[in-house]
Design an enzyme around this catalytic site. Structure first.
Site, PDB file in Angstrom:
ATOM      1  N   LYS A 253      -8.780   6.120  -6.601  1.00 50.02           N
ATOM      2  CA  LYS A 253      -9.192   5.083  -7.722  1.00 50.02           C
ATOM      3  C   LYS A 253     -10.676   6.287  -7.870  1.00 50.02           C
ATOM      4  CE  LYS A 253      -6.790   1.089  -5.345  1.00 50.02           C
ATOM      5  NZ  LYS A 253      -7.101  -0.138  -5.577  1.00 50.02           N
TER       6      LYS A 253
ATOM      7  N   GLU B 146       3.677  -3.504  -6.838  1.00 52.91           N
ATOM      8  CA  GLU B 146       2.592  -3.756  -6.337  1.00 52.91           C
ATOM      9  C   GLU B 146       1.340  -5.359  -7.397  1.00 52.91           C
ATOM     10  OE1 GLU B 146      -0.209   0.079  -5.181  1.00 52.91           O
ATOM     11  OE2 GLU B 146      -0.908  -0.329  -7.353  1.00 52.91           O
TER      12      GLU B 146
ATOM     13  N   SER C  45      -2.556  -3.398   0.367  1.00 48.30           N
ATOM     14  CA  SER C  45      -2.974  -3.302   1.577  1.00 48.30           C
ATOM     15  C   SER C  45      -1.653  -2.411   2.671  1.00 48.30           C
ATOM     16  CB  SER C  45      -3.445  -4.504   1.729  1.00 48.30           C
ATOM     17  OG  SER C  45      -4.268  -5.235   0.965  1.00 48.30           O
TER      18      SER C  45
ATOM     19  N   GLY D 165      -6.214  -4.247  -2.474  1.00 51.23           N
ATOM     20  CA  GLY D 165      -7.970  -4.040  -2.441  1.00 51.23           C
ATOM     21  C   GLY D 165      -7.834  -5.763  -1.097  1.00 51.23           C
TER      22      GLY D 165
ATOM     23  N   HIS E 117      -1.668   0.491 -13.502  1.00 49.02           N
ATOM     24  CA  HIS E 117      -2.098   0.158 -12.591  1.00 49.02           C
ATOM     25  C   HIS E 117      -2.759  -1.578 -13.070  1.00 49.02           C
ATOM     26  CE1 HIS E 117      -4.609  -0.784  -8.995  1.00 49.02           C
ATOM     27  NE2 HIS E 117      -3.162   0.387  -8.279  1.00 49.02           N
TER      28      HIS E 117
ATOM     29  N   GLY F  75      -4.068   2.492  -1.396  1.00 49.58           N
ATOM     30  CA  GLY F  75      -5.448   2.643  -1.787  1.00 49.58           C
ATOM     31  C   GLY F  75      -6.266   2.957  -1.165  1.00 49.58           C
TER      32      GLY F  75
ATOM     33  N   ASN G 264      -3.673   6.466  -3.989  1.00 49.13           N
ATOM     34  CA  ASN G 264      -4.538   5.911  -5.412  1.00 49.13           C
ATOM     35  C   ASN G 264      -5.817   6.014  -4.585  1.00 49.13           C
ATOM     36  OD1 ASN G 264      -5.960   5.461  -7.537  1.00 49.13           O
ATOM     37  ND2 ASN G 264      -4.798   3.492  -7.274  1.00 49.13           N
TER      38      ASN G 264
END
Ligand code: PGA
Length: 255
Positions: free
Chosen positions: A15, A171, A217, A177, A99, A238, A13
């Site tokens: 982002k 998630e 993460s 993150g 998300h 991510g 992802n």
């Protein structure tokens, strides 16, 4: 069916990162690194404007391209939005829906997540549906309730046949993150809870066949342990998906 027979899916992802030219460079670098690693499905969910370039760059490889959101109406006066058939026409096969960043910053609700899921499936996209609790909910010991509720509402009016095109990503919001990864046991437990929700609704066959990823993460160093768990059928990644070498290690760990 069990973990061995379920489809393992590693999805990046990106982002709001990487312009089209940078996207092309990362994919060119990634292609040889994941060549032949066919024991999992490898997907990159990229910004809308990168999709066409990414599809072109990924040609001839095992990398599939997805988007990060889709509107629930087919067309019309929705300035700034993107419809499912637009994504399909430029070659996106997947779309992330629900998300936590959409839920947190852009007013996404369980209801609109469900609307998007239905619109995406109807158009022929495959969906990566995200669910997960915030830190306060984990501390209040209501993770199971929150994740079950999000899953049930997102899947309203989704039938057994449609489930073939759904991947669920667990998630935990506190792990996204933040560098604060869930333990493999926590990831396995909640992915298992989601599988139980699917089993109650669709029966065991569907529950056992559905890919349930962990995200938050996940990186080159911790992915092997997370992916070793019986209920963790892949990852939604991510930060670590922005670097071809790191992402390739995770794909390698899913083999
Ligand atoms: P992260 O993001 O790997 O950077 O924590 C995961 C995600 O948001 O899907």
């Amino acid at each position: 069916m069990n973990r061995q027979t379920r489809n393992t899916v590693i999805a990046g992802n990106w982002k709001m990162n990487l312009t089209p030219s940078k996207a092309k460079a990362v994919i060119e670098e990634l292609k040889p690194l994941v060549a032949g690693k066919d024991n999992c499905t490898t997907i990159l969910c990229v910004p809308f404007v990168d999709i066409a370039t990414a599809v072109e760059a990924a040609k001839g490889s095992n990398i599939k391209i997805g988007a990060q959101n889709v509107h629930f109406e087919e067309k019309g006066a929705f300035t700034g939005e993107i419809a499912a058939d637009m994504l399909l026409e430029i070659g996106a096969e997947y779309v992330i829906i629900g998300h936590s960043e959409r839920r947190q910053y852009f007013g996404e609700t369980d209801k609109t997540v469900n609307q998007r899921v239905l619109a995406a499936l109807k158009a022929g996209l495959k969906v990566i549906l995200c669910v997960g609790e915030v830190l306060e909910e984990r501390e209040q010991d209501i993770t199971a309730e929150i994740v079950s509720m999000q899953t049930k509402i997102a899947l309203l009016n989704v039938d057994e046949e449609m489930m073939k095109n759904i991947i669920i990503a667990y998630e935990p919001v506190w792990a996204i993150g933040t560098g604060k990864v869930a333990t493999a046991e926590q990831a396995d437990e909640v992915c298992g809870i989601i599988r139980n929700v699917l089993s109650a609704k669709y029966g065991n066959t569907v529950a056992e066949a559905t890919t349930i990823q962990y995200g938050g993460s996940m990186n080159a160093a911790n992915s092997a342990e997370l992916l070793s768990k019986v209920n963790v059928d892949g990852g939604l990644i991510g930060g670590a998906s922005l670097k071809a070498a790191d992402f390739a290690v995770i794909v390698g760990n899913a083999q």
